[in-house]
Design a protein around this motif. Structure first.
Motif, PDB file in Angstrom:
ATOM      1  N   GLN A 138      -6.569  18.542  28.592  1.00 54.69           N
ATOM      2  CA  GLN A 138      -7.878  17.389  28.244  1.00 54.69           C
ATOM      3  C   GLN A 138      -9.279  18.005  29.018  1.00 54.69           C
ATOM      4  OE1 GLN A 138      -6.485  13.726  29.739  1.00 54.69           O
ATOM      5  NE2 GLN A 138      -6.239  14.793  31.981  1.00 54.69           N
TER       6      GLN A 138
ATOM      7  N   SER B 167     -11.393  15.918  30.587  1.00 54.16           N
ATOM      8  CA  SER B 167     -11.419  15.631  31.877  1.00 54.16           C
ATOM      9  C   SER B 167     -10.843  16.012  33.508  1.00 54.16           C
ATOM     10  CB  SER B 167     -10.231  14.576  31.735  1.00 54.16           C
ATOM     11  OG  SER B 167     -10.050  13.811  30.451  1.00 54.16           O
TER      12      SER B 167
ATOM     13  N   GLN C 167     -14.719  16.159  34.989  1.00 53.01           N
ATOM     14  CA  GLN C 167     -14.713  14.876  35.767  1.00 53.01           C
ATOM     15  C   GLN C 167     -15.124  15.459  37.640  1.00 53.01           C
ATOM     16  OE1 GLN C 167     -14.201  10.790  34.906  1.00 53.01           O
ATOM     17  NE2 GLN C 167     -12.993  11.930  32.191  1.00 53.01           N
TER      18      GLN C 167
ATOM     19  N   ARG D  98      -2.448  22.014  24.185  1.00 49.59           N
ATOM     20  CA  ARG D  98      -1.302  20.945  23.707  1.00 49.59           C
ATOM     21  C   ARG D  98      -0.151  21.454  22.878  1.00 49.59           C
ATOM     22  NH1 ARG D  98      -4.131  15.162  23.571  1.00 49.59           N
ATOM     23  NH2 ARG D  98      -5.300  15.542  25.179  1.00 49.59           N
TER      24      ARG D  98
ATOM     25  N   GLN E  25     -13.038  19.054  23.124  1.00 55.96           N
ATOM     26  CA  GLN E  25     -12.883  17.488  23.426  1.00 55.96           C
ATOM     27  C   GLN E  25     -14.107  17.418  23.784  1.00 55.96           C
ATOM     28  OE1 GLN E  25      -9.640  16.699  26.174  1.00 55.96           O
ATOM     29  NE2 GLN E  25      -9.399  15.242  24.229  1.00 55.96           N
TER      30      GLN E  25
ATOM     31  N   GLU F  79     -16.197  15.740  26.682  1.00 54.47           N
ATOM     32  CA  GLU F  79     -15.872  14.600  27.804  1.00 54.47           C
ATOM     33  C   GLU F  79     -17.369  14.007  28.088  1.00 54.47           C
ATOM     34  OE1 GLU F  79     -12.754  14.063  28.365  1.00 54.47           O
ATOM     35  OE2 GLU F  79     -13.012  12.933  30.690  1.00 54.47           O
TER      36      GLU F  79
ATOM     37  N   PHE G 154      -5.355   4.693  30.453  1.00 52.05           N
ATOM     38  CA  PHE G 154      -5.308   5.761  30.303  1.00 52.05           C
ATOM     39  C   PHE G 154      -5.399   5.925  32.038  1.00 52.05           C
ATOM     40  CE2 PHE G 154      -7.710   6.253  26.637  1.00 52.05           C
ATOM     41  CZ  PHE G 154      -7.110   7.207  26.073  1.00 52.05           C
TER      42      PHE G 154
ATOM     43  N   PHE H 170      -6.662   7.051  34.140  1.00 46.98           N
ATOM     44  CA  PHE H 170      -8.214   7.851  35.329  1.00 46.98           C
ATOM     45  C   PHE H 170      -9.074   6.703  34.611  1.00 46.98           C
ATOM     46  CE2 PHE H 170      -8.800   9.988  31.343  1.00 46.98           C
ATOM     47  CZ  PHE H 170      -7.235  10.350  30.943  1.00 46.98           C
ATOM     48  N   THR H 171      -8.899   6.028  33.468  1.00 47.86           N
ATOM     49  CA  THR H 171      -9.756   4.879  33.680  1.00 47.86           C
ATOM     50  C   THR H 171      -9.013   2.996  33.799  1.00 47.86           C
ATOM     51  OG1 THR H 171      -9.780   5.127  31.140  1.00 47.86           O
ATOM     52  CG2 THR H 171     -11.232   5.762  32.500  1.00 47.86           C
TER      53      THR H 171
ATOM     54  N   GLY I   3     -10.913   8.693  23.666  1.00 48.04           N
ATOM     55  CA  GLY I   3     -10.641   7.395  24.712  1.00 48.04           C
ATOM     56  C   GLY I   3     -11.687   7.128  25.302  1.00 48.04           C
ATOM     57  N   ALA I   4     -11.317   6.384  26.075  1.00 50.86           N
ATOM     58  CA  ALA I   4     -12.781   5.832  27.110  1.00 50.86           C
ATOM     59  C   ALA I   4     -12.571   4.396  27.912  1.00 50.86           C
ATOM     60  CB  ALA I   4     -14.153   5.475  26.486  1.00 50.86           C
ATOM     61  N   GLY I   5     -13.255   4.562  28.756  1.00 50.42           N
ATOM     62  CA  GLY I   5     -13.199   3.684  30.151  1.00 50.42           C
ATOM     63  C   GLY I   5     -13.986   3.480  31.193  1.00 50.42           C
TER      64      GLY I   5
ATOM     65  N   ALA J 268     -16.175   6.813  31.790  1.00 48.77           N
ATOM     66  CA  ALA J 268     -15.817   8.420  30.590  1.00 48.77           C
ATOM     67  C   ALA J 268     -15.802   8.104  29.531  1.00 48.77           C
ATOM     68  CB  ALA J 268     -15.132   8.838  32.375  1.00 48.77           C
ATOM     69  N   PHE J 269     -15.881   8.661  28.339  1.00 47.17           N
ATOM     70  CA  PHE J 269     -14.542   8.595  27.245  1.00 47.17           C
ATOM     71  C   PHE J 269     -14.517  10.454  27.192  1.00 47.17           C
ATOM     72  CE2 PHE J 269     -19.123   9.304  26.800  1.00 47.17           C
ATOM     73  CZ  PHE J 269     -20.122  10.543  26.009  1.00 47.17           C
ATOM     74  N   GLY J 270     -13.255  10.266  26.071  1.00 44.94           N
ATOM     75  CA  GLY J 270     -13.339  11.402  26.067  1.00 44.94           C
ATOM     76  C   GLY J 270     -13.095  12.186  23.708  1.00 44.94           C
TER      77      GLY J 270
HETATM   78  N1  DAH Z   1      -8.833  12.747  28.359  1.00 45.30           N
HETATM   79  C1  DAH Z   1      -7.995  12.374  26.711  1.00 45.30           C
HETATM   80  C2  DAH Z   1      -6.937  12.575  26.687  1.00 45.30           C
HETATM   81  O1  DAH Z   1      -7.542  13.934  26.098  1.00 45.30           O
HETATM   82  C3  DAH Z   1      -8.766  11.085  26.722  1.00 45.30           C
HETATM   83  C4  DAH Z   1      -9.992  10.137  27.301  1.00 45.30           C
HETATM   84  C5  DAH Z   1      -9.846   9.038  27.387  1.00 45.30           C
HETATM   85  C6  DAH Z   1     -10.702  11.044  28.255  1.00 45.30           C
HETATM   86  C7  DAH Z   1     -10.790   8.635  28.600  1.00 45.30           C
HETATM   87  C8  DAH Z   1     -12.048   9.939  29.371  1.00 45.30           C
HETATM   88  C9  DAH Z   1     -11.061   8.462  29.123  1.00 45.30           C
HETATM   89  O2  DAH Z   1     -12.587  10.164  29.287  1.00 45.30           O
HETATM   90  O3  DAH Z   1     -12.488   7.641  30.151  1.00 45.30           O
HETATM   91  O4  DAH Z   1      -6.416  12.176  25.721  1.00 45.30           O
END
Ligand code: DAH
Length: 344
Positions: A187, A189, A192, A213, A227, A229, A267, A269-270, A289-291, A312-314
């Motif tokens: 990921q 992330s 970050q 993956r 992705q 991010e 997730f 981390f969120t 995803g995000a949070g 954050a979001f991805g």
């Molecule tokens: N890293 C997650 C994934 O690969 C996606 C993601 C979710 C990134 C929430 C984020 C986050 O920064 O806040 O599935």
């Protein structure tokens, strides 16, 4: 065979070949004469050439010299006849010339080079950078080969978390500088953490790149994909900011009729975590995803969760690109078939 006889045969051959070429009144007749005298297998010249083996060894150099002279003489007669008939394009080669002779037309348009262009995913990445840049996000980069701390631990993914299963990840058979395991990041992330470790808040970055993956390829999965991010850290950042940014991003990328929806998710981390869906052409599609960044993550990089918050979001870049161009199978993007790629 005596040298004199050999030379006599060569001279006769030269005379009859030249006469035949001179007599040819059209390209087809010339071609017939060419096969008769200069044909690679059954041509008369070939037949005489074969006889050179029976000439006395001492006289062979002289025989060979004469043979080459006659060969040149016959070939020149052929080329002269070709020119007389207006034949084109053989460039001294023999054969293949049938039908009416073509003239070179210098006024015809030339054949154009076909220009290449950027891969659709690269084009999408450039566009996403542009949109997010206008929202004030700068671009950060991170390595594709990561250590476990950046891919997992600092992101609040403890050792017992299923995502840590080595079978689920591309571990490398070498260890990092500190002796720890290395793997292809699963990921973005990870970036970050890398950015927060090196920069005090406020932060407003995006990072776009490859992730890996162990997925079996099918129309919506590929073991490597991209992705985007996003990370924003500041004072008093809320989920409302997250939703506004994602909605502005979605409308810029897909058009003004796009709606956005959050569904509760998880997730590590969120906290809270959501899945972000965009509605486009009457369909809800999950884009990532995000949070709100988990306080544990902020603490891990030395930030004070009482002072700063962030979101954050991805998002999956292939999905965005495929949706935009109506591409139905992710595998097309990586087959390197220019007939497909040329369309974008
Ligand atoms: N890293 C997650 C994934 O690969 C996606 C993601 C979710 C990134 C929430 C984020 C986050 O920064 O806040 O599935």
């Amino acid at each position: 065979m005596a040298l004199a006889d050999f030379i006599e045969q060569l001279d006769k051959l030269a005379a009859s070949a030249t006469a035949a070429f001179d007599a040819a009144g059209e390209t087809a007749a010339l071609e017939e004469a060419r096969v008769e005298f200069l044909g690679a297998k059954k041509g008369q010249f070939k037949a005489v050439q074969k006889k050179m083996g029976s000439v006395e060894p001492g006289e062979r150099p002289q025989a060979g010299k004469r043979l080459n002279e006659v060969k040149m003489q016959i070939e020149q007669a052929f080329v002269a006849a070709q020119e007389r008939l207006g034949s084109q394009g053989t460039g001294g080669q023999k054969g293949g010339q049938k039908g009416p002779a073509k003239q070179f037309d210098a006024t015809l348009p030339g054949s154009c080079l076909r220009w290449g262009h950027l891969h659709p995913i690269t084009q999408t990445i450039e566009e996403l950078k542009g949109i997010m840049g206008r929202l004030g996000f700068s671009v950060a980069d991170g390595p594709e080969i990561e250590d476990e701390r950046h891919n997992f631990e600092a992101l609040n993914i403890p050792l017992e978390h299923p995502a840590r299963d080595p079978l689920d990840n591309f571990y490398l058979p070498v260890v990092g500088a500190g002796g720890g395991a290395l793997l292809l990041r699963s990921q973005t992330s990870t970036v970050q953490i890398r950015v927060m470790e090196n920069t005090p808040p406020p932060i407003r970055i995006i990072s776009l790149g490859r992730v890996y993956r162990p997925d079996t390829p099918d129309p919506t999965h590929y073991p490597m994909f991209h992705q985007m991010e996003g990370l924003l850290i500041d004072n008093r950042v809320t989920m409302a900011d997250l939703k506004s940014v994602l909605r502005m991003f979605a409308t810029s990328y897909l058009g003004s009729d796009v709606h956005i929806r959050f569904r509760p998710s998880f997730f590590p981390f969120t906290e809270p975590s959501v899945e972000a869906d965009f509605s486009w052409n009457d369909q809800w599609i999950e884009f990532g995803g995000a949070g709100m960044v988990d306080p544990n993550v902020l603490q891990e990089v030395g930030y004070d969760p009482e002072q700063v918050t962030g979101f954050a979001f991805g998002l999956g870049i292939e999905r965005l690109c495929m949706r935009r161009h109506n591409i139905t199978d992710i595998r097309y993007l990586y087959k390197n078939d220019v007939r497909f790629l040329h369309q974008f």
